[in-house]
Write an enzyme that holds these catalytic residues in place. Structure first.
Site, PDB file in Angstrom:
ATOM      1  CG  ASP A 383     118.993  93.358 -19.083  1.00  0.00           C
ATOM      2  OD1 ASP A 383     117.923  93.676 -18.197  1.00  0.00           O
ATOM      3  OD2 ASP A 383     119.643  93.333 -19.958  1.00  0.00           O
ATOM      4  CD  GLU A 420     113.095  92.728 -20.308  1.00  0.00           C
ATOM      5  OE1 GLU A 420     113.103  94.008 -21.039  1.00  0.00           O
ATOM      6  OE2 GLU A 420     113.559  92.171 -21.014  1.00  0.00           O
TER       7      GLU A 420
END
Length: 735
Positions: A383, A420
């Protein structure tokens, strides 16, 4: 005589001018025109449909080894948002795209982020235990143990923290509070456990990071600790990375504790220079108590020291620590108290998005967007770099296709989003800045964040409009494990859907960069990945053991999640095929019938579950709106398949304009109740998911008797939903 001479001169001059004029005209019409730019539209190109061979040429060029190299580079150092590691990747991606694509630009925004104190010696985030003589007997660690060369530049690993957790210094009795849900705190209070002024020890899962502080504050809790229990993040018998797949004892999940997404200082507006900034003490999206994540080795020590309480056996609380013996407290068996110090700082910083573009040949003002975030909490191999590794493989292949003369009908925009992890900030600020252009031009948004959670099966969350194009792409790609099957076959096997011919396609959440595009703007979106099968213990760990820790490394991916990188290769192929079909098909490949049927199912649940709250006539109006939507969708499909003149540029444009705008008509500009970013009447995902419309379920699900205020709000929502469905139906009508 003079007059005659003058006439001759005049005639001569006139003839000369006429001659010159004729010469200019002849020269103009006989000239060789300058070559037109390669992207210039022609009628032939405008009516040309997708060349399937382009997709197979794309497939032939996707290489697992290239994606592996990309990932190794992307995850070779910590790259939290706005740090030096992040800035290095900005430069790297921008340089690549400047050579691979038509253009690339870096777009910056000044945003409000939250960081641990830079003075870690004097202001660490830490929980400390003091005995009755006020002597320090134990302190939690502040970062992971470094195991191997894949944890490079460990000095740049950010200490454990939850972004936006407020600074605070509180002391009290420690109480174990399970997941920190409101029902967990209520149970403790019902059992007579003193919560006022306490520090709650909670485990990750079921409850959002910041939500557990809101729940605890209702019961007088002064601060909250959170950890990843091996019961949820490790397999039985595992010792943890680097030896195996599971989370080791010093691994800590960092993450944002903000309750909304986007820059918290500029809600609903982009963070541009002229923006009004909400004063930080007026922002309501932050946790309400000091909050700090800790390692489970430290949580185990705290649980071991707690007073035993046998009242929780009937509640089913459990742990994978301390031999399974769960001490609850309050307080320690040998006395003393715990002190929680959180020293996070809010700071305005510059975050950057990288935006690369391939200009469309015939419909350049229609945009297909493919994106993923770039920043991570530490190394971020899974991620988000697994997705970025695939995206960079895609842009490299498209560079080669462009060299051979291919160019998509519609513009393709690639996006590497910043910040993000703090709350989808880079994508939200860009989308807010481009909002009116996106509402006019955006066809679809494809998100590939964590490309590979596991290497068992393809999985997607997507708008119903993308059902057909996703299925088509999955059918074209060979299963990486069994060459006799397609990706579609294995997807159907591991994730069967309600229909015999369609695998399960999940609803989009708010957990990655598609959120604002879909929930706030109604831009048709999908999130694509490879996953495991939830029926097996290995894949019940959500999302994966080393999530947001210092152990999310290239080595972890390479050895435990996708050895050989065939799942990465498969995601790259499927996502690329979807992108190419959306960008290059004559008619935008949206499945309007799938959307109409999904709405029909929501209407049915609303009628069955909530008929007691609504007038019969109002439910009938809702049904009629749904019926009209379905009828017009059927008419649209019939028109495209049987009546559309595929050589008439205007007719083609009329259909595509309707398809591009269709899902945007599901947006309620005022937002759903209590939601500033959730505006999609059918697709927004918040509150209980019971199959009804999101706002109806959020208001009425689980409610035995609704208050007058709630009932009135629900009635308004039903009327608004009916109106929006009628609008959506009208967009599909061709006459």
């Amino acid at each position: 005589m003079e007059k005659a001479s003058r006439n001759v001169v005049i005639l001569t001059i006139g003839a000369a001018f006429v001659g010159i004029g004729i010469g200019v005209i002849i020269g103009w019409f006989s000239r060789v025109p300058d070559p037109l730019p390669s992207w210039t539209s022609t009628v032939e190109n405008q009516i040309k449909d997708l060349d399937e061979s382009v997709i197979y040429r794309y497939f032939d060029n996707v290489q697992a080894s290239s994606i592996r190299e990309n990932l190794q580079y992307l995850s070779n150092e910590p790259h939290m948002a706005t740090t030096e590691g992040d800035e290095n990747l900005v430069k790297h991606i921008d340089a690549l795209w400047k050579t691979q694509l038509d253009s690339s630009e870096i777009v910056s925004h000044e945003i409000l982020l939250s960081f641990p104190s830079e003075d870690q010696e004097n202001e660490p985030n830490v929980a400390e235990v003091y005995d009755d003589a006020d002597q320090l007997t134990f302190a939690t660690r502040t970062t992971e143990e470094v195991y191997n060369e894949y944890m490079a530049a460990p000095e740049n690993i950010v200490p454990y923290y939850n972004a936006y957790a407020p600074a605070g210094d509180v002391t009290g009795q420690l109480v174990y509070a399970n997941f920190g849900s409101e029902s967990d705190f209520a149970f403790l209070a019902d059992q007579g456990v003193e919560l006022n002024g306490s520090i709650a020890l909670t485990k990750y899962g079921r409850v959002g990071r910041g939500a557990r502080t809101i729940n605890g504050k209702k019961y007088g809790v002064a601060g909250v600790l959170v950890y990843s229990d091996p019961q949820e993040y490790a397999l039985d018998g595992d010792t943890g990375y680097p030896d195996d797949f599971s989370l080791p004892s010093s691994g800590v999940q960092r993450g944002s504790a903000m309750s909304e997404y986007g820059d918290p200082s500029t809600p609903q507006y982009p963070s541009i220079k002229s923006a009004y900034r909400t004063p930080t003490d007026e922002i309501t999206y932050f946790p309400v108590l000091p909050l700090q994540p800790i390692a489970y080795e430290d949580a185990e020590e705290l649980i071991r020291r707690l007073n035993y309480n046998d009242t929780l056996v009937s509640e089913g609380w459990s742990t994978g620590l301390n031999g399974g013996e769960l001490n609850v407290g309050p307080g320690f068996s040998d006395g003393g108290k715990i002190r929680l110090s959180v020293n996070n700082k809010l700071r305005y910083v510059t975050s950057q998005n990288v935006i690369g573009t391939i200009r469309g040949s015939t419909e350049p003002d229609d945009w297909v967007i493919y994106g993923n975030h770039r920043d991570s909490w530490v190394y971020g191999a899974v991620d988000p770099s697994s997705g970025t590794a695939c995206m960079l493989e895609t842009t490299a292949i498209l560079q080669e296709l462009l060299k051979y003369g291919w160019r998509p009908k519609r513009t393709i925009i690639f996006a590497s989003w910043g910040a993000e992890e703090f709350g989808l900030i880079g994508s939200v600020e860009w989308a807010q800045e481009k909002e009116f252009l996106l509402l006019d031009r955006a066809v679809a948004y494809i998100n590939v964040d964590i490309a590979v959670f596991a290497n068992l099966s393809f999985f997607t969350r997507a708008s119903p409009l993308l059902t057909t194009v996703i299925k088509a792409a999955a059918e074209e790609v060979e299963d990486p494990v069994d060459s006799t099957k397609s990706v579609f076959n294995s997807w159907m096997e591991y994730y069967p859907g309600p229909d015999s011919d369609t695998p399960y396609i999940g609803k989009l959440y708010s957990s990655s960069d598609y959120a604002y595009f879909y929930n706030a703007l109604g831009i048709t979106s999908a999130d694509l990945s490879y996953r495991g099968n939830a029926s097996e213990p290995r894949y019940q760990i959500s999302p994966y053991p080393t999530y947001h820790t210092g152990y999310d490394t290239f080595d972890y991916m390479d050895r435990f999640l996708d050895p050989g990188f065939l799942a990465h290769e498969t995601v790259c192929k499927v996502s690329g095929a979807i992108m190419l079909r959306l960008a290059d098909s004559l008619i935008i490949p949206f499945d309007v019938m799938a959307m109409a049927k999904f709405v029909e199912s929501q209407v049915l649940v609303t009628q069955n579950n909530y008929d007691a709250y609504f007038d019969e006539a109002k439910l009938r109006y809702l049904q009629e709106a749904s019926d009209l939507l379905k009828a017009n969708a059927m008419d649209m499909v019939n028109y495209i398949e049987n009546e559309l003149d595929r050589e008439n540029v205007l007719d083609i444009a009329a259909v595509n304009n309707r398809l591009r705008r269709f899902e945007k008509s599901f947006i309620e500009p005022l937002g759903l109740p209590g939601q500033i970013n959730n505006k999609h009447i059918s697709g927004s995902n918040y509150g209980p998911e019971d199959g009804s419309f999101p706002s109806i379920a959020a208001l009425l699900s689980g409610v035995s008797t609704a208050s007058t205020e709630v009932k009135t709000t629900a009635e308004k929502q039903l009327a608004m939903i009916t109106y929006r469905l009628l609008n959506a139906a009208s967009i599909l009508k061709m006459t």
